[in-house]
Design a protein around this motif. Structure first.
Motif, PDB file in Angstrom:
ATOM      1  N   TYR A 202      39.034  22.704  14.375  1.00  0.00           N
ATOM      2  CA  TYR A 202      39.911  21.734  15.042  1.00  0.00           C
ATOM      3  C   TYR A 202      40.919  22.449  15.929  1.00  0.00           C
ATOM      4  CZ  TYR A 202      43.379  18.132  15.762  1.00  0.00           C
ATOM      5  OH  TYR A 202      44.252  17.265  16.340  1.00  0.00           O
TER       6      TYR A 202
ATOM      7  N   LEU B  67      37.039  16.592  16.587  1.00  0.00           N
ATOM      8  CA  LEU B  67      36.247  16.662  15.368  1.00  0.00           C
ATOM      9  C   LEU B  67      34.846  16.134  15.602  1.00  0.00           C
ATOM     10  CD1 LEU B  67      38.992  15.381  12.941  1.00  0.00           C
ATOM     11  CD2 LEU B  67      38.035  17.656  12.950  1.00  0.00           C
TER      12      LEU B  67
ATOM     13  N   LEU C 114      33.192  15.613  12.086  1.00  0.00           N
ATOM     14  CA  LEU C 114      33.541  16.466  10.954  1.00  0.00           C
ATOM     15  C   LEU C 114      34.251  15.713   9.834  1.00  0.00           C
ATOM     16  CD1 LEU C 114      34.553  19.823  12.599  1.00  0.00           C
ATOM     17  CD2 LEU C 114      32.728  19.432  11.005  1.00  0.00           C
ATOM     18  N   LEU C 115      35.013  14.673  10.174  1.00  0.00           N
ATOM     19  CA  LEU C 115      35.704  13.912   9.126  1.00  0.00           C
ATOM     20  C   LEU C 115      34.687  13.186   8.243  1.00  0.00           C
ATOM     21  CD1 LEU C 115      38.258  12.930   7.841  1.00  0.00           C
ATOM     22  CD2 LEU C 115      38.425  11.172   9.556  1.00  0.00           C
TER      23      LEU C 115
END
Lengths: 465, 104
Positions: free
Chosen positions: A174, A180, A121-122
């Motif tokens: 999260y 993530l 996700l980052l």
């Protein structure tokens, strides 16, 4: 080290081009014409690099995933950028800040590459931002036009709002899963209110970027106000990359929530097609018209995305490939007409065939393909999209989509009729087609015809899934 | 004296987030709209840090994400401010109501 070079070859190539441009700009600089040809050559190499020799692998702790399909998708995006650099030569060759324009466009392309490959996700958030912030700066590139700054303002504000909403969804995910990484998140998501809320927040950001109704309000204004090159980039590359990423999100991150998101996607898809079509009917500005037509096309992409079977991603990838050719043919013609004659309205196109038949044919072919008339590839693109959606067994939904295709025929063919009918009174002036523009239009037309006839292309995409 | 816990922080985060959204839609000044967006991003940061500290203390994902969000927010603000300055040159105002040449 070798693995990094191999898996990130297209990203590294784009970074290399950005640096070359930067050094040219910092140094003595080149005349604009030479520089444009150099950039076009480099982008052509980039297309070749992206399509060829794709290996499967994961790097950066599984944050970055590359495989054959991702390579092909990146190839489509690079092809779109190459075609834009050809088709918009008219506007670019005299622009004082051309190197910066390409630096921004390539940064956005880099973001899209990472977006297609992200599995974390980052990484996903960073690449989505990298793909949208430079585009807002690009929208302002006609510095003196009032409409251009208005478009850029609308774009930057709405995309910042969208990314804020998306971030809230990511923070909830999260909190739910403590991770993530796509691979560890999906198992901890269930059909519960908080999880659905996180999904809705994340999905609304996609709806913004894809201009799905009811998040489509910025689209028409930004398309009309921005330079044509930016509009083309937004409607083709940005839409394509985000639909590839949406597939990843729906099928890799939220497979456990497939029942609620199916309903959501079906409802939004119907709304998007209807509103896109009915607003496109009443437009006179050519770019605004293309904006609403692209909203309607996104509705069809959503039809396929609701399918939940293995055909979905191949149908979407094939459709985006066809969409690149057909939409860019229309945008190429729009760009030439706007920069040479200042034509922006559809009614001014009347009798275009009389003075520049080549442009008229390219435009007609592109519009036929967008409408989905059989010899053109657009028909097969739409067919595969509807087939992927129909596999779910929801036939009334597919019927609505097919009926929408008929509505769209009206407004696409209206333009073709205008272009080929005899001019009354004032004639459209003659335009000079530059060599790169001609090459771009030829590639688009050839792509529209060949991608439909050569069945090997779809089989090839299907074999990579 | 009550110790502040996860729920307090999440409530603050949610309130800030929706204050940001409310501000974004009601403010007419572009700088205020930008500030509302910053509020939203900071509420997300609070969420991340709270989740990280109370629910998943053995991971670092939330903290790292916060650092990146701050960096991206700065980049976004820089581009948005540049665009606003350019808009001011052509429209002589930074009220969103003046930018309404294109409609429907």
């Amino acid at each position: 080290m070798n693995e990094y070079l191999q898996l990130m070859k297209s990203e590294l190539m784009v970074i290399l081009i950005i640096f070359i441009l930067m050094f040219i700009k910092l140094g003595k600089g080149l005349p604009n014409g030479t520089l444009l040809s150099l950039v076009q050559l480099l982008l052509l190499i980039n297309v070749a690099v992206s399509f060829g020799f794709n290996e499967t692998g994961r790097i950066f702790n599984g944050m970055f995933v590359h495989n054959e399909l991702a390579g092909f998708q990146k190839g489509i995006l690079s092809l779109a950028v190459y075609l834009i650099s050809l088709l918009c030569s008219d506007w670019l060759k005299d622009h004082e800040h051309m190197p910066e324009f390409f630096m921004l466009m390539l940064s956005a392309l880099l973001g899209m590459f990472f977006l297609v490959s992200s599995d974390h996700l980052l990484m996903f958030y960073l690449s989505l931002e990298l793909a949208s912030i430079p585009v807002a700066a690009m929208a302002n590139f006609d510095l003196e036009r009032r409409k251009s700054s208005e478009a850029a303002m609308k774009m930057v504000m709405s995309s910042a709002l969208a990314s804020g909403i998306m971030l809230f969804g990511i923070s909830l995910i999260y909190g739910i899963s403590g991770s993530l990484d796509f691979a560890t998140i999906w198992g901890s998501l269930r059909n519960e209110p908080l999880h659905i809320m996180a999904f809705v927040f994340l999905f609304s950001a996609f709806a913004f970027k894809l201009s799905v109704v009811p998040f489509h309000f910025w689209t028409a204004d930004v398309y009309e106000g921005s330079p044509v090159a930016v509009t083309a980039f937004l409607s083709v590359a940005s839409k394509g990359a985000v639909s590839f990423a949406l597939f990843n999100i729906l099928y890799k991150l939220f497979p456990n929530l497939s029942a609620p998101w199916y309903t959501l996607v079906v409802v939004l898809s119907i709304l998007t097609m209807l509103i896109g079509n009915f607003f496109a009917l009443r437009q006179d500005n050519f770019l605004r018209f293309l904006a609403f037509s692209s909203i309607a096309q996104v509705g069809f992409i959503l039809v396929a995305l609701s399918g939940q079977n293995s055909q979905v991603i191949s149908a979407v990838t094939y459709f985006v490939l066809v969409y690149v050719f057909s939409n860019l043919a229309a945008f190429g013609v729009a760009s030439v007409l706007r920069s040479q004659l200042g034509i922006e309205n559809i009614s001014q196109l009347k009798g275009l065939y009389k003075t520049s038949p080549a442009l008229a044919w390219a435009l007609a072919l592109g519009l036929f393909s967008l409408a989905g008339i059989p010899p053109a590839a657009g028909f097969f693109g739409k067919l595969f999209l509807l087939m992927a959606g129909a596999a779910k067994g929801n036939y009334w939904f597919i019927t609505i989509a097919a009926l929408n295709m008929i509505v769209s025929l009206y407004y696409y063919l209206r333009i073709v009729k205008l272009v080929f009918s005899a001019p009354d009174g004032e004639q459209v002036q003659e335009v000079k087609i530059l060599k790169p523009v001609g090459l771009g239009l030829v590639i688009c037309s050839a792509g529209i015809v060949l991608a439909g006839i050569v069945s090997w292309i779809y089989d090839h995409i299907n074999s990579m899934v | 004296m009550m110790e502040p816990g996860l729920y307090h922080l999440l409530v603050i985060g949610a309130l800030l987030f929706f204050t940001g959204i409310y501000g974004f839609f009601t403010r007419r000044n572009m700088i205020s709209m930008l500030m509302s967006i910053e509020l939203m991003l900071n509420s997300v940061n609070i969420n991340f840090i709270a989740f990280n500290k109370y629910l998943w203390p053995d991971t670092l994902g939330g903290t790292f994400f916060t650092v990146f969000v701050i960096a991206i927010a700065a980049a976004e603000a820089a581009v948005a401010l540049a665009i606003i300055i350019n808009l001011y040159r052509s429209h002589q105002s930074i009220n969103v109501e003046v930018a309404e040449e294109m409609k429907y």
